[in-house]
Design a protein around this motif. Sequence first.
Motif, PDB file in Angstrom:
ATOM      1  N   UNK A  26      -8.143 -21.639  -2.139  1.00 48.17           N
ATOM      2  CA  UNK A  26      -8.384 -21.247  -0.759  1.00 48.17           C
ATOM      3  C   UNK A  26      -9.877 -21.037  -0.562  1.00 48.17           C
ATOM      4  N   UNK A  27     -10.353 -21.330   0.645  1.00 49.03           N
ATOM      5  CA  UNK A  27     -11.728 -21.029   1.034  1.00 49.03           C
ATOM      6  C   UNK A  27     -11.701 -20.073   2.217  1.00 49.03           C
ATOM      7  N   UNK A  28     -12.475 -18.983   2.115  1.00 47.71           N
ATOM      8  CA  UNK A  28     -12.611 -18.022   3.204  1.00 47.71           C
ATOM      9  C   UNK A  28     -13.998 -18.149   3.820  1.00 47.71           C
ATOM     10  N   UNK A  29     -14.051 -18.207   5.141  1.00 48.00           N
ATOM     11  CA  UNK A  29     -15.315 -18.212   5.873  1.00 48.00           C
ATOM     12  C   UNK A  29     -15.598 -16.791   6.341  1.00 48.00           C
ATOM     13  N   UNK A  30     -16.757 -16.266   5.950  1.00 46.41           N
ATOM     14  CA  UNK A  30     -17.132 -14.880   6.217  1.00 46.41           C
ATOM     15  C   UNK A  30     -18.377 -14.859   7.094  1.00 46.41           C
ATOM     16  N   UNK A  31     -18.295 -14.268   8.272  1.00 46.31           N
ATOM     17  CA  UNK A  31     -19.461 -14.158   9.148  1.00 46.31           C
ATOM     18  C   UNK A  31     -20.364 -13.030   8.658  1.00 46.31           C
ATOM     19  N   UNK A  32     -21.647 -13.315   8.532  1.00 45.93           N
ATOM     20  CA  UNK A  32     -22.631 -12.302   8.148  1.00 45.93           C
ATOM     21  C   UNK A  32     -23.049 -11.565   9.427  1.00 45.93           C
ATOM     22  N   UNK A  33     -22.309 -10.503   9.733  1.00 44.58           N
ATOM     23  CA  UNK A  33     -22.450  -9.834  11.026  1.00 44.58           C
ATOM     24  C   UNK A  33     -23.225  -8.525  10.945  1.00 44.58           C
ATOM     25  N   UNK A  34     -23.907  -8.275   9.837  1.00 47.97           N
ATOM     26  CA  UNK A  34     -24.667  -7.046   9.682  1.00 47.97           C
ATOM     27  C   UNK A  34     -23.936  -5.969   8.916  1.00 47.97           C
ATOM     28  N   UNK A  35     -22.622  -6.110   8.723  1.00 46.53           N
ATOM     29  CA  UNK A  35     -21.881  -5.163   7.892  1.00 46.53           C
ATOM     30  C   UNK A  35     -22.070  -5.533   6.424  1.00 46.53           C
ATOM     31  N   UNK A  36     -21.681  -4.639   5.542  1.00 46.97           N
ATOM     32  CA  UNK A  36     -22.005  -4.813   4.126  1.00 46.97           C
ATOM     33  C   UNK A  36     -21.477  -6.113   3.549  1.00 46.97           C
ATOM     34  N   UNK A  37     -20.228  -6.460   3.870  1.00 41.34           N
ATOM     35  CA  UNK A  37     -19.610  -7.649   3.291  1.00 41.34           C
ATOM     36  C   UNK A  37     -19.175  -8.656   4.346  1.00 41.34           C
ATOM     37  N   UNK A  38     -19.610  -8.473   5.579  1.00 40.48           N
ATOM     38  CA  UNK A  38     -19.281  -9.414   6.626  1.00 40.48           C
ATOM     39  C   UNK A  38     -17.853  -9.277   7.118  1.00 40.48           C
ATOM     40  N   UNK A  39     -17.436 -10.225   7.947  1.00 43.08           N
ATOM     41  CA  UNK A  39     -16.102 -10.232   8.544  1.00 43.08           C
ATOM     42  C   UNK A  39     -15.428 -11.568   8.259  1.00 43.08           C
ATOM     43  N   UNK A  40     -14.218 -11.506   7.747  1.00 42.34           N
ATOM     44  CA  UNK A  40     -13.470 -12.722   7.444  1.00 42.34           C
ATOM     45  C   UNK A  40     -13.001 -13.360   8.751  1.00 42.34           C
ATOM     46  N   UNK A  41     -13.388 -14.615   8.959  1.00 42.28           N
ATOM     47  CA  UNK A  41     -13.082 -15.295  10.213  1.00 42.28           C
ATOM     48  C   UNK A  41     -11.959 -16.319  10.092  1.00 42.28           C
ATOM     49  N   UNK A  42     -11.831 -16.961   8.923  1.00 44.69           N
ATOM     50  CA  UNK A  42     -10.827 -18.018   8.795  1.00 44.69           C
ATOM     51  C   UNK A  42     -10.617 -18.352   7.328  1.00 44.69           C
ATOM     52  N   UNK A  43      -9.511 -19.025   7.060  1.00 44.10           N
ATOM     53  CA  UNK A  43      -9.186 -19.487   5.713  1.00 44.10           C
ATOM     54  C   UNK A  43      -8.628 -20.900   5.788  1.00 44.10           C
ATOM     55  N   UNK A  44      -8.907 -21.687   4.753  1.00 51.12           N
ATOM     56  CA  UNK A  44      -8.285 -23.004   4.589  1.00 51.12           C
ATOM     57  C   UNK A  44      -7.731 -23.050   3.172  1.00 51.12           C
ATOM     58  N   UNK A  45      -6.434 -23.312   3.044  1.00 45.29           N
ATOM     59  CA  UNK A  45      -5.785 -23.319   1.737  1.00 45.29           C
ATOM     60  C   UNK A  45      -5.462 -24.741   1.295  1.00 45.29           C
ATOM     61  N   UNK A  46      -5.245 -24.877  -0.013  1.00 45.36           N
ATOM     62  CA  UNK A  46      -4.946 -26.170  -0.626  1.00 45.36           C
ATOM     63  C   UNK A  46      -3.514 -26.149  -1.147  1.00 45.36           C
ATOM     64  N   UNK A  47      -2.691 -27.026  -0.620  1.00 40.56           N
ATOM     65  CA  UNK A  47      -1.323 -27.199  -1.103  1.00 40.56           C
ATOM     66  C   UNK A  47      -1.145 -28.673  -1.436  1.00 40.56           C
TER      67      UNK A  47
END
Length: 335
Positions: free
Chosen positions: A139-160
């Motif tokens: 799986x790949x997670x896209x994390x927005x660098x929004x100024x918080x310590x670890x960002x905000x998870x915006x979306x995921x794409x998984x492999x099946x």
Amino acid sequence: MLRPASSPLRRAVRAAVAGLGLLAAFGADAAALSAANAADRAALALRWAPVHYQDVDQTGSHALGGAADYLARYDFDGDLDARNNWDRAGQAAYPLAAHAYYSVVETATHWYITYLFFHPRDWTDSFFDTEHENDAEGVMFAIARDGSAYGTLKAAVTVAHTDFFSYVPAGSDWTGNAENVDGSLSFLTYLGAPHPVTAQEAKGHGLKAWPAYDIKGDGVVYYPSLTVAEVPSNPDDRDVKYKLIDIFETGGMWDQRNNPSLFAGYGSFAGDKSGGCGSGAIGCSVNAANAPWGWDDSNDGPGRGALATDPVGLTMNYFRIPEAVSGAYSYNPYR
């Protein structure tokens, strides 16, 4: 709603990273976290690593009593020969301690974290079906660098297998683009912060966001760690730690990409028909498992490996993204 990591998570990350002898300023703001720094990559990977549901099937000899569905390292047997993994899986000398691999790619606006879950066997007990040595989905997670310590998870794409599936958290402002969004991400609080929940099917190990796949009867629930790798006590163990391994570490998976004992070709793990893979009316494919730079959706636009190597391009193809997206990678060893 996602929120910045809580103090228990930060303390856990500091302790784990200190135990590994790594240095990073975890108390600093998001701008101080850099994917070029191994400790920061580890912190980001632990923060967003999924709680992982693994369905387990014990049917037939190739199931190894359920162990064929346990997570493992690709070198669980102590060597880098991928062509003996089917043979050695299930042997008492080579316990299947849980590990998962990650890579972090960075731009000025986002982090893209890819996780790979490895099994020594993709197996079946059904006639006229096909199995193969080694299996690697993720799986790949896209994390927005929004100024918080670890960002905000915006979306995921998984492999099946040869299909990708896309997910967003409830209420996300990312929507479908060239591909439809397949569902919503679920979260479970772990180490004081919400973690996405993923799941893999038994046997073939396709991966989707839970509950698109789920445990059906027996199954293992894995929780991430930077330091601990546990072997399930039984096929229905619901609390097992998996240890995160950096794909970009020295001597790691990416450094081994041209090792012909581990890879048969670019992004394709080596695998043969030895050890009983395929029997009777069951077929056995060779060199059938892929590393992240070899993952490919059979009918989507982005090219082979783009999920890991060019996640900016892939996410912009899959999603309509309202915020600014930088296309310039500040850290991306894949390129």
